[in-house]
Design a protein around this motif. Sequence first.
Motif, PDB file in Angstrom:
ATOM      1  N   ASP A 288       4.599  14.151  12.222  1.00  0.00           N
ATOM      2  CA  ASP A 288       4.531  13.871  13.658  1.00  0.00           C
ATOM      3  C   ASP A 288       5.878  14.019  14.350  1.00  0.00           C
ATOM      4  OD1 ASP A 288       1.854  13.400  13.493  1.00  0.00           O
ATOM      5  OD2 ASP A 288       2.040  11.208  13.325  1.00  0.00           O
ATOM      6  N   ARG A 289       6.965  13.940  13.606  1.00  0.00           N
ATOM      7  CA  ARG A 289       8.293  13.977  14.216  1.00  0.00           C
ATOM      8  C   ARG A 289       9.104  15.213  13.841  1.00  0.00           C
ATOM      9  NH1 ARG A 289      10.722   7.780  13.751  1.00  0.00           N
ATOM     10  NH2 ARG A 289       9.091   6.764  15.013  1.00  0.00           N
ATOM     11  N   LEU A 290       8.747  15.853  12.759  1.00  0.00           N
ATOM     12  CA  LEU A 290       9.599  16.903  12.205  1.00  0.00           C
ATOM     13  C   LEU A 290       8.920  18.268  12.317  1.00  0.00           C
ATOM     14  CD1 LEU A 290      12.373  16.998  10.789  1.00  0.00           C
ATOM     15  CD2 LEU A 290      11.159  16.937   8.598  1.00  0.00           C
ATOM     16  N   THR A 291       9.644  19.238  12.897  1.00  0.00           N
ATOM     17  CA  THR A 291       9.129  20.599  13.067  1.00  0.00           C
ATOM     18  C   THR A 291      10.163  21.594  12.555  1.00  0.00           C
ATOM     19  OG1 THR A 291       7.868  19.953  15.023  1.00  0.00           O
ATOM     20  CG2 THR A 291       8.244  22.300  14.705  1.00  0.00           C
ATOM     21  N   LEU A 292       9.697  22.556  11.774  1.00  0.00           N
ATOM     22  CA  LEU A 292      10.563  23.614  11.257  1.00  0.00           C
ATOM     23  C   LEU A 292      10.203  24.924  11.942  1.00  0.00           C
ATOM     24  CD1 LEU A 292      12.662  24.718   9.214  1.00  0.00           C
ATOM     25  CD2 LEU A 292      10.757  25.048   7.600  1.00  0.00           C
ATOM     26  N   ASN A 293      11.187  25.554  12.561  1.00  0.00           N
ATOM     27  CA  ASN A 293      11.007  26.854  13.214  1.00  0.00           C
ATOM     28  C   ASN A 293      11.831  27.904  12.486  1.00  0.00           C
ATOM     29  OD1 ASN A 293       9.487  26.131  15.861  1.00  0.00           O
ATOM     30  ND2 ASN A 293      11.174  24.669  15.785  1.00  0.00           N
ATOM     31  N   ASN A 294      11.258  29.076  12.337  1.00  0.00           N
ATOM     32  CA  ASN A 294      11.963  30.202  11.731  1.00  0.00           C
ATOM     33  C   ASN A 294      11.689  31.461  12.532  1.00  0.00           C
ATOM     34  OD1 ASN A 294      13.347  29.698   8.967  1.00  0.00           O
ATOM     35  ND2 ASN A 294      11.452  28.498   8.837  1.00  0.00           N
ATOM     36  N   THR A 295      12.722  32.241  12.744  1.00  0.00           N
ATOM     37  CA  THR A 295      12.576  33.563  13.355  1.00  0.00           C
ATOM     38  C   THR A 295      13.295  34.572  12.474  1.00  0.00           C
ATOM     39  OG1 THR A 295      12.464  32.702  15.614  1.00  0.00           O
ATOM     40  CG2 THR A 295      13.086  35.010  15.350  1.00  0.00           C
ATOM     41  N   VAL A 296      12.578  35.609  12.106  1.00  0.00           N
ATOM     42  CA  VAL A 296      13.161  36.717  11.352  1.00  0.00           C
ATOM     43  C   VAL A 296      12.962  37.971  12.178  1.00  0.00           C
ATOM     44  CG1 VAL A 296      13.080  38.078   9.228  1.00  0.00           C
ATOM     45  CG2 VAL A 296      12.659  35.612   9.149  1.00  0.00           C
ATOM     46  N   PHE A 297      14.003  38.788  12.313  1.00  0.00           N
ATOM     47  CA  PHE A 297      13.878  39.968  13.161  1.00  0.00           C
ATOM     48  C   PHE A 297      14.659  41.143  12.578  1.00  0.00           C
ATOM     49  CE2 PHE A 297      17.625  37.735  14.674  1.00  0.00           C
ATOM     50  CZ  PHE A 297      18.549  38.747  14.905  1.00  0.00           C
ATOM     51  N   TYR A 298      14.219  42.318  12.995  1.00  0.00           N
ATOM     52  CA  TYR A 298      14.903  43.556  12.633  1.00  0.00           C
ATOM     53  C   TYR A 298      14.871  44.474  13.848  1.00  0.00           C
ATOM     54  CZ  TYR A 298      16.002  48.006  10.356  1.00  0.00           C
ATOM     55  OH  TYR A 298      16.586  49.195  10.020  1.00  0.00           O
ATOM     56  N   ILE A 299      16.035  44.998  14.224  1.00  0.00           N
ATOM     57  CA  ILE A 299      16.155  45.894  15.375  1.00  0.00           C
ATOM     58  C   ILE A 299      16.861  47.161  14.912  1.00  0.00           C
ATOM     59  CG2 ILE A 299      17.050  46.184  17.723  1.00  0.00           C
ATOM     60  CD1 ILE A 299      17.204  43.123  17.929  1.00  0.00           C
ATOM     61  N   GLN A 300      16.285  48.294  15.256  1.00  0.00           N
ATOM     62  CA  GLN A 300      16.910  49.568  14.894  1.00  0.00           C
ATOM     63  C   GLN A 300      16.978  50.461  16.127  1.00  0.00           C
ATOM     64  OE1 GLN A 300      15.605  51.433  11.290  1.00  0.00           O
ATOM     65  NE2 GLN A 300      16.159  53.495  11.986  1.00  0.00           N
ATOM     66  N   GLY A 301      18.170  50.903  16.459  1.00  0.00           N
ATOM     67  CA  GLY A 301      18.353  51.787  17.605  1.00  0.00           C
ATOM     68  C   GLY A 301      18.988  53.097  17.185  1.00  0.00           C
ATOM     69  N   ASP A 302      18.416  54.186  17.672  1.00  0.00           N
ATOM     70  CA  ASP A 302      18.948  55.511  17.361  1.00  0.00           C
ATOM     71  C   ASP A 302      18.897  56.372  18.614  1.00  0.00           C
ATOM     72  OD1 ASP A 302      19.311  55.779  14.255  1.00  0.00           O
ATOM     73  OD2 ASP A 302      17.407  54.731  14.540  1.00  0.00           O
ATOM     74  N   GLY A 303      19.985  57.071  18.887  1.00  0.00           N
ATOM     75  CA  GLY A 303      19.961  57.956  20.037  1.00  0.00           C
ATOM     76  C   GLY A 303      21.264  58.696  20.223  1.00  0.00           C
ATOM     77  N   ASN A 304      21.240  59.596  21.173  1.00  0.00           N
ATOM     78  CA  ASN A 304      22.438  60.375  21.476  1.00  0.00           C
ATOM     79  C   ASN A 304      22.435  60.732  22.954  1.00  0.00           C
ATOM     80  OD1 ASN A 304      20.363  62.423  19.875  1.00  0.00           O
ATOM     81  ND2 ASN A 304      21.084  63.264  21.822  1.00  0.00           N
ATOM     82  N   PHE A 305      23.619  61.020  23.456  1.00  0.00           N
ATOM     83  CA  PHE A 305      23.681  61.574  24.805  1.00  0.00           C
ATOM     84  C   PHE A 305      24.660  62.736  24.826  1.00  0.00           C
ATOM     85  CE2 PHE A 305      26.589  57.982  24.790  1.00  0.00           C
ATOM     86  CZ  PHE A 305      27.705  58.423  25.482  1.00  0.00           C
ATOM     87  N   ASP A 306      24.269  63.741  25.589  1.00  0.00           N
ATOM     88  CA  ASP A 306      25.048  64.972  25.718  1.00  0.00           C
ATOM     89  C   ASP A 306      25.761  64.950  27.060  1.00  0.00           C
ATOM     90  OD1 ASP A 306      23.754  65.586  23.373  1.00  0.00           O
ATOM     91  OD2 ASP A 306      22.254  66.869  24.321  1.00  0.00           O
ATOM     92  N   PHE A 307      27.059  65.199  27.039  1.00  0.00           N
ATOM     93  CA  PHE A 307      27.842  65.034  28.265  1.00  0.00           C
ATOM     94  C   PHE A 307      28.899  66.127  28.387  1.00  0.00           C
ATOM     95  CE2 PHE A 307      30.083  62.906  24.942  1.00  0.00           C
ATOM     96  CZ  PHE A 307      31.430  63.033  25.234  1.00  0.00           C
ATOM     97  N   ASP A 308      29.378  66.268  29.583  1.00  0.00           N
ATOM     98  CA  ASP A 308      30.402  67.268  29.881  1.00  0.00           C
ATOM     99  C   ASP A 308      31.657  67.004  29.053  1.00  0.00           C
ATOM    100  OD1 ASP A 308      31.697  69.357  31.732  1.00  0.00           O
ATOM    101  OD2 ASP A 308      33.020  67.625  31.955  1.00  0.00           O
TER     102      ASP A 308
END
Length: 768
Positions: free
Chosen positions: A302-322
């Motif tokens: 009634d008093r105790l709560t366990l929270n867990n968050t597990v995450f994975y983020i993957q970023g890939d990209g490129n930009f072409d410029f002068d």
Amino acid sequence: MIRFILIVLCVVAVSSSSFSQTTKQDTLRHTQGTDVIVTGFPAEPGKTPVPVTVVAREELQIGAPFKELPSLLKDLPSMVTYSESGLDIGYVYSNIRGFEQRRISVLINGVPQNDPEDHSVYWVDVPDLAGYGSKVSVQRGAGSAFYGSPAIGGSINVETFPPATKGFSFGAMGGAFGTSKFSASGNSGLIDGKYLISAHLSQAHTDGYRNKAFIDTKSYFLSIAKVDDASTLQFNFYGGSITDGLGYYGISPEFGGLAKLTDRDQRKYNVSENYLYERRPEEQEQFVQPHYEVLSSIKLDDRLTLNNTVFYIQGDGNFDFDGTSPYLYYASKGISNSVIYRLTTEYGLRYNFKPINDSALGNELTRAYVGNKQLGWLPRLEYRHPDGEFILGGEVRIHRSTHWGKLLSASKLPADLPGDYHYYDYKGGKDIISGYLSEIYSVTPDANISVSVQLLNEQYKLYDEKPYYIDSLAASIQHRQTGFYSNSFSVPLFFVNPRLGLNINLSNDLSTFASVSYTSREPRLKDYYNPEYISQPNFYRNADSSYNFNSPIIQPEHLIDIELGLKALNVNITGDWHYSASATAYYMPFTDELLQTGKKDQWGGSIVANAEKALHYGLELEFGLEYAKIFALKTSATISHNEVQKFSQYFETTSVDGKVPIGFPSATGNVSIVIEPLSHLQCMITGRYVGKMYGDLENTDLYRNDAYQVLDLGLSYRINSVFGMYYLLIRGQLNNALNAIYTSYVIKSAGFFVAATRSGYVSFELGI
């Protein structure tokens, strides 16, 4: 890596399921928005001593068809936004109390979104987030987040819990500057009394207000949740892909730029790196960044709560410029483009191609690539005792990145140049381990004290840098020997960030608070050394002129934030009339504040340095008035003082002591009126004022962004039971209704960013 992620996700899922077997009661109380899994930094008026504004899902959906999420928040106290395209779509940046986005902690479902290496948040990489967001909490002030990037100006947490109501909808939007958007959403409602599924898809395009500043985005979101009395388990998968025309440079006041700012056609110019001509059509960016999240909440008793968050983020990209502009920048230093792109004799011999040594290669087009991988775990244990609440939590994050640059094309290229030849190439990383504890203790039924402290351990890494050659000219400048060099280093950091607060409820609807916090924040990885830019490591030298990588020149910034607040919430005047009001005063003295200098790196980003002393203080006022569901008025105003008190490391000889830092307006104000004269018909009027700010530390008139006022209008009408459908919702939006000509931001390193003139949009949403 992927195998490890799957194992962790399975462990979290199994642990949650095992507890969920204890109770199978069918209840809706678990599905009331985001209170199911508390994420990020929960704050409650009258309980936690922080200034906070909560934007509900209904408010988000009003503007979601037309704007990226940060643009929906620009009417909140002390919030200022600007965009690269001139519209509220794409690369939109937020400032809180004048502090740039790198100094705002941004989270989605409690998951940190600030890039661990450069601290920035790229909202465009999570397109249409407002379309599936369920709530946004915005806290102002330092130290308002227990984990993630240390908050200086404030914190923003977006939550995406699936709605409990079953429904499906389709949307379409169109308007000025070739803007269009199509979306589809679906929510299962409760399945078997314990499952929820929500999905959202959208596709958007705009030509942009500025020339060649187009944006194409595709967005996706899928959430599956299981809820009961004992536990909640949620899986989220979201993100999108973007293709856009580059626009990270504004209009420089040099080269006749000031005249362009007031010309309705020329102000749309999208200048390239050297400010002399417009960007080519080939200058584009492509980027994808999927997010995977598992959020678990287990009620142990009634008093105790366990929270867990597990995450994975993957970023890939490129930009072409002068790529022609580097020569213009380095010509005075006697450095040719062949040196910049590493095509000279030394590189030819090393990488087996025929070298060249030309000042300009002609019509260069280059590509920059970045790949990011980030894995994290956020555990939190909550104990509700008779006198309050105790929280013990932590953060583990591992981030790795790959960066390289490539010369795509030029009029002159060396013979036999390998197709995969990179003129810079390196890897970066950051390991983060932190722990925090927080106690809210009720001294009396109407007063509580909150104490929290975060212990933060971080370590930057830069390694596997491609060797670069130091010729005789560079060697004489850097006091080194000629030859090939490659830098590799790590920077360990440890911070203790405490916070103390007091909250007193003076009556049922009136409360006051006071808090004091101490916060430290580290520089970016590029502030220590930028391998993409011909630069020297920002470290002190040893006696033999080698770099001492244990002794960086640039240092973390530190501040004390003192806040005093008074808030009246939903006070009944008479009958259906209610009002709310608040006042918050803040005082923020800095040591070693990391300030933008106006100098730029290769991508137009501002180079920062430590100002020994700086001071920020201000007063934030809010007032709201409501009459039933017919009329609502909201106003806010901020008056602030921002001053550089000592900055001996400033690059120019001119003293900037006593000047205003870049991007800090001394006054901002907002007013919004919502009227519902008929059932299901809403009229909205929104006005904003942003005071003048400066784009250089000398506070010259040349880089002064004058104060501006903007008026937006909105209209919405809902028709129920139309053609056998559940509802039809029609919305209209008229931005900058008075057709003001203004610029929304300026910085010397990038120029003035113009805002669009009057523009209209219409959207349709059909619910079935």
